[in-house]
Scaffold this motif. Structure first.
Motif, mmCIF file in Angstrom:
data_model
loop_
_atom_site.group_PDB
_atom_site.id
_atom_site.type_symbol
_atom_site.label_atom_id
_atom_site.label_comp_id
_atom_site.label_asym_id
_atom_site.label_seq_id
_atom_site.Cartn_x
_atom_site.Cartn_y
_atom_site.Cartn_z
ATOM 1 N N ALA A 1 -0.505 6.801 4.080
ATOM 2 C CA ALA A 1 0.554 7.654 3.556
ATOM 3 C C ALA A 1 1.299 8.341 4.699
ATOM 4 C CB ALA A 1 -0.029 8.686 2.601
ATOM 5 N N VAL A 2 2.598 8.544 4.489
ATOM 6 C CA VAL A 2 3.410 9.275 5.450
ATOM 7 C C VAL A 2 4.031 10.453 4.712
ATOM 8 C CG1 VAL A 2 5.449 9.174 6.933
ATOM 9 C CG2 VAL A 2 3.878 7.221 6.832
ATOM 10 N N GLY A 3 3.705 11.638 5.116
ATOM 11 C CA GLY A 3 4.178 12.832 4.410
ATOM 12 C C GLY A 3 3.036 13.417 3.581
ATOM 13 N N ASP A 4 3.231 14.644 3.111
ATOM 14 C CA ASP A 4 2.166 15.356 2.404
ATOM 15 C C ASP A 4 2.489 15.435 0.911
ATOM 16 O OD1 ASP A 4 0.289 17.066 1.409
ATOM 17 O OD2 ASP A 4 0.491 18.557 3.001
ATOM 18 N N ALA A 5 1.686 14.801 0.099
ATOM 19 C CA ALA A 5 1.966 14.717 -1.337
ATOM 20 C C ALA A 5 1.194 15.742 -2.157
ATOM 21 C CB ALA A 5 1.643 13.312 -1.835
ATOM 22 N N THR A 6 0.425 16.587 -1.484
ATOM 23 C CA THR A 6 -0.482 17.460 -2.247
ATOM 24 C C THR A 6 0.245 18.447 -3.160
ATOM 25 O OG1 THR A 6 -0.693 18.758 -0.211
ATOM 26 C CG2 THR A 6 -2.507 17.301 -0.760
ATOM 27 N N ASP A 7 1.486 18.769 -2.833
ATOM 28 C CA ASP A 7 2.230 19.716 -3.678
ATOM 29 C C ASP A 7 3.139 19.040 -4.705
ATOM 30 O OD1 ASP A 7 1.062 21.875 -2.522
ATOM 31 O OD2 ASP A 7 2.679 22.221 -1.072
ATOM 32 N N GLN B 1 0.823 -1.200 0.000
ATOM 33 C CA GLN B 1 0.000 0.000 0.000
ATOM 34 C C GLN B 1 0.864 1.261 0.000
ATOM 35 O OE1 GLN B 1 -0.692 2.589 2.225
ATOM 36 N NE2 GLN B 1 0.665 1.992 3.903
ATOM 37 N N HIS B 2 0.470 2.222 -0.812
ATOM 38 C CA HIS B 2 1.153 3.514 -0.862
ATOM 39 C C HIS B 2 0.124 4.633 -0.795
ATOM 40 C CE1 HIS B 2 5.055 1.725 -1.747
ATOM 41 N NE2 HIS B 2 5.584 2.927 -1.664
ATOM 42 N N GLY B 3 -0.708 4.545 0.193
ATOM 43 C CA GLY B 3 -1.722 5.580 0.345
ATOM 44 C C GLY B 3 -2.820 5.433 -0.691
ATOM 45 N N PRO B 4 -3.817 6.289 -0.618
ATOM 46 C CA PRO B 4 -4.967 6.171 -1.528
ATOM 47 C C PRO B 4 -4.682 6.646 -2.945
ATOM 48 C CG PRO B 4 -5.293 7.991 0.011
ATOM 49 C CD PRO B 4 -4.011 7.334 0.410
ATOM 50 N N HIS B 5 -3.562 7.314 -3.154
ATOM 51 C CA HIS B 5 -3.323 7.888 -4.487
ATOM 52 C C HIS B 5 -2.218 7.192 -5.286
ATOM 53 C CE1 HIS B 5 -0.415 9.784 -1.825
ATOM 54 N NE2 HIS B 5 0.294 10.080 -2.864
ATOM 55 N N ALA B 6 -1.295 6.527 -4.578
ATOM 56 C CA ALA B 6 -0.164 5.927 -5.301
ATOM 57 C C ALA B 6 -0.367 4.425 -5.457
ATOM 58 C CB ALA B 6 1.139 6.232 -4.564
ATOM 59 N N PRO B 7 0.123 3.885 -6.570
ATOM 60 C CA PRO B 7 -0.114 2.457 -6.824
ATOM 61 C C PRO B 7 0.662 1.562 -5.853
ATOM 62 C CG PRO B 7 1.286 3.383 -8.536
ATOM 63 C CD PRO B 7 0.827 4.530 -7.696
ATOM 64 N N VAL B 8 0.093 0.403 -5.646
ATOM 65 C CA VAL B 8 0.684 -0.609 -4.774
ATOM 66 C C VAL B 8 2.089 -0.998 -5.249
ATOM 67 C CG1 VAL B 8 0.414 -3.070 -4.302
ATOM 68 C CG2 VAL B 8 -1.495 -1.506 -3.876
ATOM 69 N N GLY B 9 2.331 -0.894 -6.553
ATOM 70 C CA GLY B 9 3.625 -1.286 -7.093
ATOM 71 C C GLY B 9 4.634 -0.157 -7.160
ATOM 72 N N THR B 10 4.385 0.941 -6.453
ATOM 73 C CA THR B 10 5.256 2.117 -6.525
ATOM 74 C C THR B 10 6.742 1.774 -6.448
ATOM 75 O OG1 THR B 10 3.600 3.661 -5.668
ATOM 76 C CG2 THR B 10 5.908 4.246 -5.318
ATOM 77 N N ASP B 11 7.141 1.024 -5.433
ATOM 78 C CA ASP B 11 8.569 0.746 -5.236
ATOM 79 C C ASP B 11 9.145 -0.061 -6.397
ATOM 80 O OD1 ASP B 11 8.226 2.046 -2.868
ATOM 81 O OD2 ASP B 11 8.161 0.230 -1.641
ATOM 82 N N THR B 12 8.337 -0.933 -6.941
ATOM 83 C CA THR B 12 8.770 -1.735 -8.086
ATOM 84 C C THR B 12 8.906 -0.859 -9.327
ATOM 85 O OG1 THR B 12 7.597 -3.636 -7.176
ATOM 86 C CG2 THR B 12 8.145 -3.729 -9.508
ATOM 87 N N GLU C 1 16.659 15.047 0.177
ATOM 88 C CA GLU C 1 15.534 15.149 1.106
ATOM 89 C C GLU C 1 15.076 13.783 1.600
ATOM 90 O OE1 GLU C 1 12.805 18.176 -1.034
ATOM 91 O OE2 GLU C 1 14.442 17.499 -2.324
ATOM 92 N N HIS C 2 14.327 13.809 2.668
ATOM 93 C CA HIS C 2 13.780 12.577 3.223
ATOM 94 C C HIS C 2 12.616 12.090 2.364
ATOM 95 C CE1 HIS C 2 12.558 9.627 6.151
ATOM 96 N NE2 HIS C 2 11.335 10.095 6.092
ATOM 97 N N VAL C 3 12.676 10.851 1.959
ATOM 98 C CA VAL C 3 11.586 10.263 1.195
ATOM 99 C C VAL C 3 10.629 9.591 2.176
ATOM 100 C CG1 VAL C 3 10.976 8.520 -0.509
ATOM 101 C CG2 VAL C 3 13.076 9.856 -0.785
ATOM 102 N N GLY C 4 9.414 10.101 2.249
ATOM 103 C CA GLY C 4 8.442 9.497 3.160
ATOM 104 C C GLY C 4 7.894 8.212 2.568
ATOM 105 N N HIS C 5 6.600 8.035 2.667
ATOM 106 C CA HIS C 5 5.957 6.855 2.084
ATOM 107 C C HIS C 5 4.718 7.370 1.364
ATOM 108 C CE1 HIS C 5 4.926 2.649 1.649
ATOM 109 N NE2 HIS C 5 3.707 2.938 2.053
ATOM 110 N N ALA C 6 4.797 7.385 0.029
ATOM 111 C CA ALA C 6 3.741 7.998 -0.772
ATOM 112 C C ALA C 6 3.633 9.491 -0.455
ATOM 113 C CB ALA C 6 2.392 7.296 -0.560
ATOM 114 N N GLY C 7 4.746 10.063 -0.041
ATOM 115 C CA GLY C 7 4.805 11.484 0.276
ATOM 116 C C GLY C 7 5.145 12.306 -0.964
ATOM 117 N N GLU C 8 5.629 13.516 -0.751
ATOM 118 C CA GLU C 8 5.823 14.425 -1.879
ATOM 119 C C GLU C 8 6.812 13.903 -2.926
ATOM 120 O OE1 GLU C 8 6.297 18.456 -0.738
ATOM 121 O OE2 GLU C 8 7.043 19.112 -2.692
ATOM 122 N N LEU C 9 7.981 13.482 -2.475
ATOM 123 C CA LEU C 9 9.010 13.057 -3.413
ATOM 124 C C LEU C 9 8.594 11.828 -4.216
ATOM 125 C CD1 LEU C 9 10.932 15.157 -2.283
ATOM 126 C CD2 LEU C 9 12.703 13.381 -2.232
#
Lengths: 245, 245, 245, 245, 245, 245
Positions: free
Chosen positions: E198-204, E28-39, E145-153
């Motif tokens: 999600a950890v971190g704010d991805a809205t921007d 899981q990568h939050g409600p907006h990012a795909p489950v396969g994000t890391d892949t 920068e710090h990469v959160g989890h499904a965060g901004e970066l």
């Protein structure tokens, strides 16, 4: 109470509900600190917290060898594989769980054990067949400052606990675990970046500082024991989140 | 020297060729003897033999939990599976062997560990990839009389080593491990034949007797170290046979 | 009945509640006794006890290779590791337990298998997921005298069971397993103390003596089957203790 | 010669270079054929080929339990996991390879063992630490016709080898292993498509037919032994390709 | 070149000396990012670096499932145990190493895989039987920068790579992995402290930012490949230390 | 829907009851077909069937490396051991099963994975602790003709799916997997009987033929999904037998 020196009838009478399991390592700690540093510190903190806590606790056997392959090129370093370590600690927890103990807290003294113990704690907690919850606690996380490797903080704690086993504190050949370059790990063994094996500067370490750090760690562990005890007793793990606010 | 309290530079300087690895157990020992009896005795004998021996020896970390599932129904007993135990000790030996150490001697305090350690010693010795020889030594075999479980001899040794950790010695509910009937094992757990967990009568145990037994064991280990050292050094293991005549 | 030569409908009809699992070894037995001695004897005793017993029993497949690394330097010796052996026998027991069988008795012919089978019996009995009890029985424990290795007793039994497979009985190069010196194990392989591989003197062995020993063993096993059957049926394992008085 | 009934001195004298390892199974074979069918046939073929061959061969211990979980719902079926099976056979091969034996041939009687033995043969051959080559041979591949499960061919061979252990041959409830539908496996257990457990019609099986089939299989194995022997001796495995032309 | 779409003759011709092994996760990568994000990210970076690098490199198969048990309570999360993960990647590396490849670089997209891959890299490098060196590289370490989890970066990189697979970016329910209290881990599962995962704010997050971050990561990997290549080629790993100065 | 590109909220909303798990291999496929052929085909079929099916299905992560040691001597081949493969897939299934998914179908593209996946499917289905049923489906079984290795059918499917990744189709050096002689396996590695690695003649392969084969396979899988879904839903697996008639 310490399990090692208690009889089974002592344990039966006390019926402890929380077990502290000190987990150490046997690995080089620079030219001045003993190879058993992580074991010595973990055991001492567990013993002190056990005495200071109101919890019906017991200190289990100290696991003396952990995951430290990167120190392997220094004489005196012992280590086991991550899977062997996991199996050994897991079996110990399983046999402890088959008793009055409801909560096992790993009192970890070696960073290299952390992730495996963290996974194991989750595994134990989630597994129905093992009737206890397990938690990871690390003294390095309980103190504000960064704990190097045989650096100022660790050496200070040793000067407080066992001054006779500490040689002349030195400055480590490396200031930090500088193993990442361009996002990759270039140094796989400690001796690639530190000739004397120490990370951080221990020359200013004092027993007084060590006592303060030690007490901070013990207080944190006592508080942590209280926390997991109340959570388990009151509402179960599901409500853990609210404890943060 | 004891590894736990030495620094890597101490070890480097000493360049020990023999490592004594105390192997204990955390298991019920009747109502009077501590759960850590086997660990306490193994460690003490290893330390004493290390001091008394001319061998360039070192005492490694003490393995605190062994193979004791049959005591599992008594509070305070910890155990791991035979395979987990074998893996943990083997990994420790492998990391020790990658140094100046040429010979590892398991100083075993718990009968239940014996066969697995015996197989492991053979395995290590035969395996080219591990550059050391390993041997099993057990203090129970080094004394003439039969060592029960928390019986007279074991209790006496404890009264010599750590009198404060010993309660009032009792007579065990069983005189021997009477688990065989008609050639089969009927009792799979100690509590099936001994309510208090002790085997043998410890009421006459004395610290003086304990000291004699302890010294006998230490002397035997010192002699054993001399034996394996000379065999390894002179002609290798092949000539071991003649040592019997 | 023997499982190997029965059809599944035969087994279904008989609905045996006890399974005898012969466990042998393929290892040197001196110059006169066959490599399969332990297998041959275990299988023959299991078959005879199955016929003589009132229990609704069946003889399972014979496990032909066990734990015998110490005989490994003699031609014709086969062995597996303790963990491999444990897994193989355990899997077999698990598949047997998924039937009418409630009790599995290991009929063991090789001392080296004993401890692992003893642990396994306890493990199986204690594990809820495997619906049977398991017990270890060894013919060497059922006869009064000490059974060496290809010595008088074992050779006599072979002369009774399969005289054509026995050569001229010899005196072993060793009278006992003299592997302990100063409390330690110096000989890790049989060929270090016995050139011909036999322990004990077989020159006086006779088929008549073998028949007596064999019958004693079979009678003991029949009695043991009766014992575990009544215990299981009546009051369960908890009352096992009283059977000793 | 058969290893089980030979002494180590017999083996030493013969110094066999090829070992035949019969591998069977203990699994339901319909209402008329014994549970040990695969074991019985594999052992008999190995023995006969050993006698008929010019190779300096020996017949090792028969592995009695294999990979047969799909028959698990029938009484009398035993099985082990694929990994347990692989480990057990591998350990046996390793101990055999530490001798005069240069080639091990698995004489397999159970289709379910085939793939695992095929992988193992490759693994053993490729591994430098195990000094022998291993090959898979299956009697089901050596005869022209399709061998069902307790069908005509298998039953015929049993009528030739051990008529007393065969009941009235029946027609199986299934003509083939019809487990694939639309490219997928729908039936995971034999009892889902065959009530009596047999596949194929055994009612016309005769001992004469069985003898012919058996001899065909033995001749093929003798020829195979000759083939791998000459290849190993002459030019090594690399030239195996030309044998196809 | 990508291994998946090349033929063996293509690989033979290219004779790559460096293999990039993308390692991802399905979690899981939050409600907006795909489950396969890391892949997705790991594979894209490996492909881009492979194209940009002068090294004779190849991109191996992408390992799609890693160590992510803490996300297990969210739908769509897959994970394997640390030991299973280690074994799978190790086997893949072993088979790759048996070729022209001298260096394997794990291009890791999931923090939870890091420690196990780091141990494995060391293990592979140290093991004589595996003829290659292995290194861990992580894009999260390559950016400042710090990469959160499904965060901004992370979200920005996805908007650059696969905008169609990204939903409306959200602010995570947690700002950081706030799992440590009093030095202990209280939250063992993500859903205990973040409802939306999600950890971190991805809205921007913007695709432009994502492109910059992606390029930074690719450049770092190209530089890292150059580094390990020159080290291996010139003076071996021992000189790695000087690269730090 | 494909899991990789969906968010956990997408999965939560869809609450799929069937998961398709593509299982491939990374292995030589002759000079014209890509090393990832089995992976590419399995993934494409799973995706297409997922779209075409009425089942509430999802396509899980593609397992990219399987059991292919026999291709190991060709550059570009990756493989894992059967036990490693089993563990990895099993762990993935376990984590998937802890969700809305009730049925997992392995969509297998590599024959060498078949038996292990077949055992695993049975194991998963039979194990109470894993709450789903698992089935093996293989496209090679779903088409009437024999699928070689990089032969006509496989190449045709690739020409339909990814023509750019296919070189000039060749005739394989072997017409069939001619590895059995006299009932035994003589060729353990593909390069012993095929220099170019292909089995079968691909020179006549066309994209049109590939499309037909592909559609046949997809239709079969859709039908299979319908079948296992109705069986599970209606009457459970016990009624599977009638599907044969």
């Amino acid at each position: 109470m310490r399990l090692e020196t208690s009889s089974w009838t002592d344990v039966d009478e006390a019926s402890p509900t929380t077990a502290l399991l000190p987990v150490g390592s046997t690995e080089q700690h620079g030219p001045h600190a003993p190879v058993g540093t992580d074991t010595i510190v973990a055991r001492a903190i567990a013993d002190a917290a056990d005495r200071a806590s109101d919890a019906e606790s017991i200190v289990g056997p100290t696991i003396p060898v952990g995951i430290a392959p990167y120190h392997g090129n220094f004489p005196g370093t012992c280590f086991v594989s991550a899977e062997t370590f996991r199996r050994y600690v897991r079996d110990v927890v399983e046999s402890i769980a088959d008793s009055s103990v409801e909560t096992v807290v790993f009192v970890n003294g070696h960073g290299g054990n952390g992730e495996t113990l963290s996974h194991l704690a989750r595994e134990v907690t989630a597994e129905d067949a093992i009737e206890c919850e397990a938690y990871l606690w690390e003294w390095m996380r309980a103190v504000d400052e960064h704990v190097g490797h045989a650096g100022e903080l660790e050496t200070a704690v040793l000067l407080h606990l066992c001054p006779d086993d500490v040689g002349d504190p030195v400055a480590g050949d490396a200031a930090t675990w500088a193993d990442t370059v361009d996002g990759g790990v270039v140094h796989q063994f400690t001796d690639e970046f530190s000739e004397n094996g120490a990370v951080g500067d221990a020359t200013d370490a004092s027993p007084e500082q060590g006592e303060r750090v030690f007490e901070t760690a013990v207080d944190a562990l006592v508080s942590f024991l209280e926390r997991v005890r109340s959570e388990d007793g009151d509402e179960g793990r599901e409500t853990g989140g609210s404890a943060q606010s």
